[in-house]
Design a protein around this motif. Sequence first.
Motif, mmCIF file in Angstrom:
data_model
loop_
_atom_site.group_PDB
_atom_site.id
_atom_site.type_symbol
_atom_site.label_atom_id
_atom_site.label_comp_id
_atom_site.label_asym_id
_atom_site.label_seq_id
_atom_site.Cartn_x
_atom_site.Cartn_y
_atom_site.Cartn_z
ATOM 1 N N GLY A 211 -10.890 -15.297 33.313
ATOM 2 C CA GLY A 211 -11.891 -14.385 33.857
ATOM 3 C C GLY A 211 -11.598 -12.917 33.610
ATOM 4 N N THR A 212 -10.451 -12.637 32.966
ATOM 5 C CA THR A 212 -10.099 -11.247 32.667
ATOM 6 C C THR A 212 -10.322 -10.948 31.185
ATOM 7 O OG1 THR A 212 -7.778 -11.747 32.127
ATOM 8 C CG2 THR A 212 -8.319 -11.326 34.454
ATOM 9 N N PRO A 213 -10.559 -9.683 30.829
ATOM 10 C CA PRO A 213 -10.693 -9.323 29.410
ATOM 11 C C PRO A 213 -9.435 -9.657 28.621
ATOM 12 C CG PRO A 213 -11.472 -7.543 30.834
ATOM 13 C CD PRO A 213 -10.806 -8.533 31.725
ATOM 14 N N GLU A 214 -8.287 -9.532 29.275
ATOM 15 C CA GLU A 214 -7.017 -9.817 28.605
ATOM 16 C C GLU A 214 -6.918 -11.290 28.217
ATOM 17 O OE1 GLU A 214 -6.526 -6.160 31.013
ATOM 18 O OE2 GLU A 214 -7.355 -8.154 31.404
ATOM 19 N N TYR A 215 -7.440 -12.159 29.076
ATOM 20 C CA TYR A 215 -7.413 -13.596 28.765
ATOM 21 C C TYR A 215 -8.306 -13.897 27.567
ATOM 22 C CZ TYR A 215 -7.825 -18.664 29.262
ATOM 23 O OH TYR A 215 -7.808 -20.015 29.023
ATOM 24 N N GLU A 216 -9.449 -13.275 27.516
ATOM 25 C CA GLU A 216 -10.386 -13.521 26.420
ATOM 26 C C GLU A 216 -9.803 -13.122 25.075
ATOM 27 O OE1 GLU A 216 -13.156 -15.252 26.649
ATOM 28 O OE2 GLU A 216 -12.596 -15.527 28.756
ATOM 29 N N LYS A 217 -8.862 -12.198 25.063
ATOM 30 C CA LYS A 217 -8.253 -11.735 23.821
ATOM 31 C C LYS A 217 -7.165 -12.679 23.320
ATOM 32 C CE LYS A 217 -9.130 -6.847 24.829
ATOM 33 N NZ LYS A 217 -8.506 -5.529 25.153
ATOM 34 N N LEU A 218 -6.730 -13.604 24.171
ATOM 35 C CA LEU A 218 -5.687 -14.537 23.755
ATOM 36 C C LEU A 218 -6.245 -15.554 22.768
ATOM 37 C CD1 LEU A 218 -3.982 -15.351 27.206
ATOM 38 C CD2 LEU A 218 -3.288 -13.636 25.519
ATOM 39 N N THR A 219 -5.391 -16.030 21.880
ATOM 40 C CA THR A 219 -5.792 -17.086 20.951
ATOM 41 C C THR A 219 -5.881 -18.417 21.700
ATOM 42 O OG1 THR A 219 -3.539 -17.695 20.337
ATOM 43 C CG2 THR A 219 -4.569 -15.895 19.092
ATOM 44 N N SER A 220 -6.490 -19.398 21.084
ATOM 45 C CA SER A 220 -6.590 -20.723 21.692
ATOM 46 C C SER A 220 -5.209 -21.310 21.952
ATOM 47 C CB SER A 220 -7.398 -21.657 20.785
ATOM 48 O OG SER A 220 -7.462 -22.956 21.330
ATOM 49 N N ASP A 221 -4.293 -21.116 20.989
ATOM 50 C CA ASP A 221 -2.926 -21.612 21.161
ATOM 51 C C ASP A 221 -2.244 -20.936 22.347
ATOM 52 O OD1 ASP A 221 -3.217 -23.297 19.042
ATOM 53 O OD2 ASP A 221 -2.097 -22.062 17.611
ATOM 54 N N GLN A 222 -2.435 -19.630 22.498
ATOM 55 C CA GLN A 222 -1.823 -18.901 23.613
ATOM 56 C C GLN A 222 -2.375 -19.379 24.957
ATOM 57 O OE1 GLN A 222 -2.733 -14.894 22.178
ATOM 58 N NE2 GLN A 222 -0.523 -14.452 22.058
ATOM 59 N N LYS A 223 -3.670 -19.615 25.001
ATOM 60 C CA LYS A 223 -4.289 -20.103 26.244
ATOM 61 C C LYS A 223 -3.736 -21.475 26.619
ATOM 62 C CE LYS A 223 -8.634 -17.568 25.575
ATOM 63 N NZ LYS A 223 -10.081 -17.697 25.242
ATOM 64 N N GLN A 224 -3.603 -22.357 25.614
ATOM 65 C CA GLN A 224 -3.063 -23.678 25.891
ATOM 66 C C GLN A 224 -1.610 -23.602 26.345
ATOM 67 O OE1 GLN A 224 -3.793 -25.898 22.293
ATOM 68 N NE2 GLN A 224 -5.959 -26.237 22.768
ATOM 69 N N ARG A 225 -0.826 -22.785 25.669
ATOM 70 C CA ARG A 225 0.574 -22.643 26.058
ATOM 71 C C ARG A 225 0.693 -22.056 27.466
ATOM 72 N NH1 ARG A 225 5.548 -22.900 23.659
ATOM 73 N NH2 ARG A 225 4.446 -24.578 22.580
ATOM 74 N N LEU A 226 -0.142 -21.091 27.800
ATOM 75 C CA LEU A 226 -0.125 -20.520 29.140
ATOM 76 C C LEU A 226 -0.458 -21.582 30.179
ATOM 77 C CD1 LEU A 226 0.154 -18.079 31.012
ATOM 78 C CD2 LEU A 226 -2.260 -17.550 30.551
ATOM 79 N N SER A 227 -1.438 -22.440 29.884
ATOM 80 C CA SER A 227 -1.789 -23.507 30.823
ATOM 81 C C SER A 227 -0.619 -24.466 31.032
ATOM 82 C CB SER A 227 -3.023 -24.277 30.325
ATOM 83 O OG SER A 227 -2.694 -25.209 29.308
ATOM 84 N N GLN A 228 0.128 -24.724 29.961
ATOM 85 C CA GLN A 228 1.270 -25.636 30.051
ATOM 86 C C GLN A 228 2.393 -25.028 30.882
ATOM 87 O OE1 GLN A 228 2.045 -26.221 25.868
ATOM 88 N NE2 GLN A 228 -0.021 -27.032 25.537
ATOM 89 N N VAL A 229 2.696 -23.778 30.618
ATOM 90 C CA VAL A 229 3.773 -23.111 31.356
ATOM 91 C C VAL A 229 3.392 -22.943 32.826
ATOM 92 C CG1 VAL A 229 5.053 -20.942 31.570
ATOM 93 C CG2 VAL A 229 4.723 -21.967 29.323
#
Length: 287
Positions: A42-60
């Motif tokens: 929901g943040t602009p910073e999240y939208e700038k992350l790549t798909s791989d980064q978003k998935q890795r963040l969800s895992q961590v």
Amino acid sequence: MSLHEQLSRSSTPYEDPLESIRWNELKNNQFWLPEEAISLFGTPEYEKLTSDQKQRLSQVEFINFIEAGLWLESLFMERIGRSVRQDRTHLSELTYHLHELREEAGHSLMFLELIKLSQLNVPNKHFNRLNVANLFAKFAPFNSAMFWVAVLVGEEVPDRMNRYIRKNRDSVCPPIADIVGIHIHDEARHIAHAKSMINNKLNGFSNFKSKLVSTLINKMFNDFVQAYYYPPTAIYIAAGLGRSVNWQAISQKNQHRQEFVKNSIRPTLETINAQGVNLNWGISNQS
């Protein structure tokens, strides 16, 4: 039949969670949390992350979530284990405590197996800083209302996140859906047990004791919410996000996250407040 006898019966036969999870389907190219459950969503910073980064963040973040579960269950298992040394006056209650201990140990083994298989280096030392929660869980009298309110809070807060994940299980890796499903199934009994132990125990407290209980429980509740829903800076670094951005501050100020947490903990607030404890939630800045 007493509630303890009913709970013991429903805990039998015991099913080893390690044998019920599709470990072979654990993937690092899938989400382990539904995207809306990620702290930066929901943040602009999240939208700038790549798909791989978003998935890795969800895992961590999910590993951090179960690290909180390991910490909390270790505190409860220690107390339940000590209760076994008490007299045998309430045998049905003692029997269910042992069923509960076995199930909590199974959850911890399940969590540790996921941590091992994930090969993610996620720090967990920050949970030791939650001094009120640690002291409360260790030293509050086992048969006191305060202790069982603490247990109920500790069970309810992660249970709401687990239920959200289960509701959106098609969006996460299959073993994660298995883990939360098993956890929800067992925790339903643990929550029912905690509620039964609390029943009527707060009645008759003096105003002083009631205020003291409310203050302690409120502090502990906020510690639990912080631990489960607001990762420290080290978690974002472990996910591979840049050190130049204050990710924790972004998550704390994230309006979507605040609303997500508010909706998640509302049933817990209603349950505890119905017992006469004045519980409130407010974001605290922890690192």
